[in-house]
Design a protein around this motif. Sequence first.
Motif, PDB file in Angstrom:
ATOM      1  N   TYR A 131       0.310 -17.685   6.632  1.00 52.51           N
ATOM      2  CA  TYR A 131       1.030 -16.485   6.793  1.00 52.51           C
ATOM      3  C   TYR A 131      -0.372 -16.041   5.504  1.00 52.51           C
ATOM      4  O   TYR A 131       0.237 -15.710   4.352  1.00 52.51           O
ATOM      5  CB  TYR A 131       1.507 -15.902   7.080  1.00 52.51           C
ATOM      6  CG  TYR A 131       2.489 -15.875   8.040  1.00 52.51           C
ATOM      7  CD1 TYR A 131       1.931 -15.303   9.124  1.00 52.51           C
ATOM      8  CD2 TYR A 131       3.376 -17.043   8.467  1.00 52.51           C
ATOM      9  CE1 TYR A 131       2.718 -15.795  10.371  1.00 52.51           C
ATOM     10  CE2 TYR A 131       4.669 -17.327   9.033  1.00 52.51           C
ATOM     11  CZ  TYR A 131       3.909 -16.011  10.343  1.00 52.51           C
ATOM     12  OH  TYR A 131       4.956 -16.386  11.496  1.00 52.51           O
ATOM     13  N   ALA A 133      -2.968 -13.729   2.353  1.00 51.67           N
ATOM     14  CA  ALA A 133      -3.485 -12.326   2.601  1.00 51.67           C
ATOM     15  C   ALA A 133      -4.545 -12.861   1.061  1.00 51.67           C
ATOM     16  O   ALA A 133      -4.019 -13.335   0.570  1.00 51.67           O
ATOM     17  CB  ALA A 133      -2.258 -11.890   2.302  1.00 51.67           C
ATOM     18  N   ASP A 134      -5.469 -11.802   1.518  1.00 55.82           N
ATOM     19  CA  ASP A 134      -5.648 -11.555  -0.050  1.00 55.82           C
ATOM     20  C   ASP A 134      -4.670 -10.956  -0.841  1.00 55.82           C
ATOM     21  O   ASP A 134      -3.575  -9.810  -0.814  1.00 55.82           O
ATOM     22  CB  ASP A 134      -7.284 -10.374   0.058  1.00 55.82           C
ATOM     23  CG  ASP A 134      -7.524 -11.450   0.777  1.00 55.82           C
ATOM     24  OD1 ASP A 134      -7.881 -12.688   0.811  1.00 55.82           O
ATOM     25  OD2 ASP A 134      -8.570 -10.266   2.300  1.00 55.82           O
ATOM     26  N   SER A 137      -4.656  -7.621  -1.135  1.00 57.83           N
ATOM     27  CA  SER A 137      -4.199  -6.689   0.670  1.00 57.83           C
ATOM     28  C   SER A 137      -2.479  -5.787   0.048  1.00 57.83           C
ATOM     29  O   SER A 137      -2.263  -6.429  -0.674  1.00 57.83           O
ATOM     30  CB  SER A 137      -4.069  -7.566   1.095  1.00 57.83           C
ATOM     31  OG  SER A 137      -3.564  -6.803   2.744  1.00 57.83           O
ATOM     32  N   ASN A 139      -0.432  -5.499   1.799  1.00 61.18           N
ATOM     33  CA  ASN A 139       0.476  -6.118   2.779  1.00 61.18           C
ATOM     34  C   ASN A 139       0.917  -7.422   2.139  1.00 61.18           C
ATOM     35  O   ASN A 139       1.625  -8.323   2.619  1.00 61.18           O
ATOM     36  CB  ASN A 139      -0.181  -6.714   4.361  1.00 61.18           C
ATOM     37  CG  ASN A 139      -0.088  -5.485   4.722  1.00 61.18           C
ATOM     38  OD1 ASN A 139       0.305  -4.633   5.134  1.00 61.18           O
ATOM     39  ND2 ASN A 139      -1.491  -5.925   6.284  1.00 61.18           N
ATOM     40  N   ALA A 140      -0.188  -7.969   1.023  1.00 60.87           N
ATOM     41  CA  ALA A 140       0.613  -9.776  -0.145  1.00 60.87           C
ATOM     42  C   ALA A 140       1.431  -9.037  -0.489  1.00 60.87           C
ATOM     43  O   ALA A 140       1.791  -7.979  -1.224  1.00 60.87           O
ATOM     44  CB  ALA A 140      -0.654  -9.971  -0.602  1.00 60.87           C
ATOM     45  N   GLY A 177       0.824 -13.137   3.046  1.00 59.79           N
ATOM     46  CA  GLY A 177       1.895 -12.279   3.686  1.00 59.79           C
ATOM     47  C   GLY A 177       2.931 -12.831   5.523  1.00 59.79           C
ATOM     48  O   GLY A 177       3.134 -11.713   6.594  1.00 59.79           O
ATOM     49  N   THR A 180       5.480  -9.439   4.886  1.00 60.20           N
ATOM     50  CA  THR A 180       5.020  -8.213   6.127  1.00 60.20           C
ATOM     51  C   THR A 180       5.753  -8.422   7.056  1.00 60.20           C
ATOM     52  O   THR A 180       5.933  -8.268   8.222  1.00 60.20           O
ATOM     53  CB  THR A 180       4.006  -7.724   5.321  1.00 60.20           C
ATOM     54  OG1 THR A 180       3.020  -7.871   4.543  1.00 60.20           O
ATOM     55  CG2 THR A 180       3.121  -6.971   7.042  1.00 60.20           C
TER      56      THR A 180
END
Length: 760
Positions: A131, A133-134, A137, A139-140, A177, A180
Amino acid sequence: MATKWKNFTRNCWVKAVSVILVVASAGVAAWQTVALANEQYRRDSNLVSVLDERMLLMQEIPLDYLVENQDALVYHLYSQIQQGSEDYVASGNSINEIDLCQKIHDFYFDLYYSEYDDESLADQTIRRTVYPADADSPNALSDEKINELVTLAIKYEIIQDSGDAANFRGWLEENRGVYTVFRQEMITEQLDNVRDTSWLTSLLEGYDYYAYCKETDTTLTNLDVADAAAAQKQLTASNYPLVCSLNADGTLGWQGELWTDDAQLSEDMSSYYDLSFRSGDVLLIALKPTTYDNMSAWWANSSYIVQRFAGIITLAAIVALLGFVLLCFGAGRKTAEDGIHLIGFDRVWTEAQIILGAAAWTVWICILCVLIDQYASIPENVLYITAIVSSMLLAAAMLGLILAQIRRIKAHKWLDGFLFCRLFKKYIVHGVRWVVQQFGKSPLRQKIVVLAILLPLLCVFWFTVPFIIAGLLYFGMREADSFEAVTNGAHDIRAGKTGTHINLDHGSKELHALADDLNGISDGFGDAVDTAVKSERLKAELISNVSHDIKTPLTSIITYIDLLKKCNLTDPTAREYVDVLDQKAQRLRILTGDLFDASKASSGAMKVELMQTDFDALLRQALGERSEHLEKANLDVRIDSNPPVYVNADGRLLWRILDNLLSNCARYALPGSRVYIAIQPGTDFATLTMKNISASELNISADELMERFTRGDRSRHTEGSGLGLSIAKSLAELMGGSCRVEIDGDLFKAMVTIPVWKEA
């Protein structure tokens, strides 16, 4: 009275009826049990909830049953309002960070095992990105959130070691990520639970309730009220049988028409469900009067049904017990007979009977499991028949197994029925007895028993094994030397070495005793041989002296008889007497010569001059000498020989052997029969075989016939001395050959073997 009771229980009809009662009672009990279950199932699909043991004793519904039922509703209602409303859940306020951390770690842990298949996590690293994520981001996972999750995992022991904590942190950094995703999954699950309230509505049907959770700001009620105060006023003021409310201290309070101050709960259900009420929460549940009336009617009806079925089942159990008692008293006994009689099944091993009983129980339980699992889809007739028949078969099987054990107990053979006990008695007990018997027989056996028991015990300690092996080799070789000395001495004694004497430097007492016994045998054997040799020598000397002493007067007698025969005797009777004297004197002269020759031949004193001798020519010469006697006996002699046959023999002695054999034929062969003589040359020996049919019955063995003074004609009508075959045997042995005879019915066969002449 006791005798009548015994005869009653022994009666075959009583036993048969008792068996029927036991088996039928099992079927009735199974039938009533299935009927009770079927009755309750038709009333409520939840079979377990309606089968309450209190129905057996109480026609009125008990207060503790109502409290337990209402207490369970408290848990479900409060759990529902704790989740909050849909907006509250959708905002994520109901999420428990500890549960979310546990869920994320479980997912990470499963990845770890699928990667390494190893329980040790401290020395492994995983960087699998699932999962991502940047970092920028929304959501990170931030570094602060990662630290928070790792701290929670360590604090609540979700992580077991520090190595796993470092790996978990690294994995979160690669999968920012994941938080989230799993948070949204938990929100979705909770929303589904909040939206699906039909099950709770069904459970709360028949109750008035009002519930409020301050934390989630959620209210659930079926009352038309504005707030909690109005709900509490309505529920407590109305005529409800039982009301449960949440006290300010977080405990549950009870009131209502049924509740009394001295009422005792059978169990504190709130503690069982582990509820944690918060300050400001409101919880009210009231049992409606109509609901109470319906529950009371249902309870009374169910109690009647349960008591009725229980009564029938109890009666069946009593009848089965009565039949079983009768069978127990009469087991193994017959009318007007004493003693216990076992049947064929009683001889089956108890272990096999136990396996059979376990198999019967297993099959019966499997049948019940199938009936319970497929209860709704099985027709009633099939359900009843299957349960009744299977229960009756189980009862019959168990009854047979139990009665078999009772008969064995009465016959005092219960332990004998176990295969283990039989093997134990046959091998272990008998083995111990045998060892004890061996231990008491002799010191040697005592030593063997002690070594057989002591050596395995000493070998338990591994460091003693080399010493034991060395000791066995040393003392075993010493004992082997002594044993070989004894066996070699025994072989020498058997071979006739009378001077053998066994000397042992070491060895066991038993071997020394055996050596002393063998030395005694050797000494005794030597003495016996010396005595026998001395006796044989004295006998031979006696025969020689007597023969010599007889020859002198016998010669004079023969001389005077010859002179008388030359005298002019005119009296015919006197001349006849002289002829008889001459005949008897000649016979006595031959007998004396045979006796003298037999003595010299057996003692080995006869001079033997071996030389090349034609066996065939000597045979024909002997036939010529005895031709008159053979013709007088009307014997037809047939010769099978290929001359010349040269043997290494003394011609004089060989001629005497042939003459004795031909003389036997002339005396004892059946007149008018044939005599077959064959000479067969071999590599080392030439064999002469002479066969004829005996005129008299040969009811004597061949070995006995070869002894001295033994004649085939036991009536002794012939003139033989009984020394001919014995002399032939002795003379043949002096020349290195042999002479033996065989008897087959009336067939007499003599065989003489003489060494073949071989050029030097």
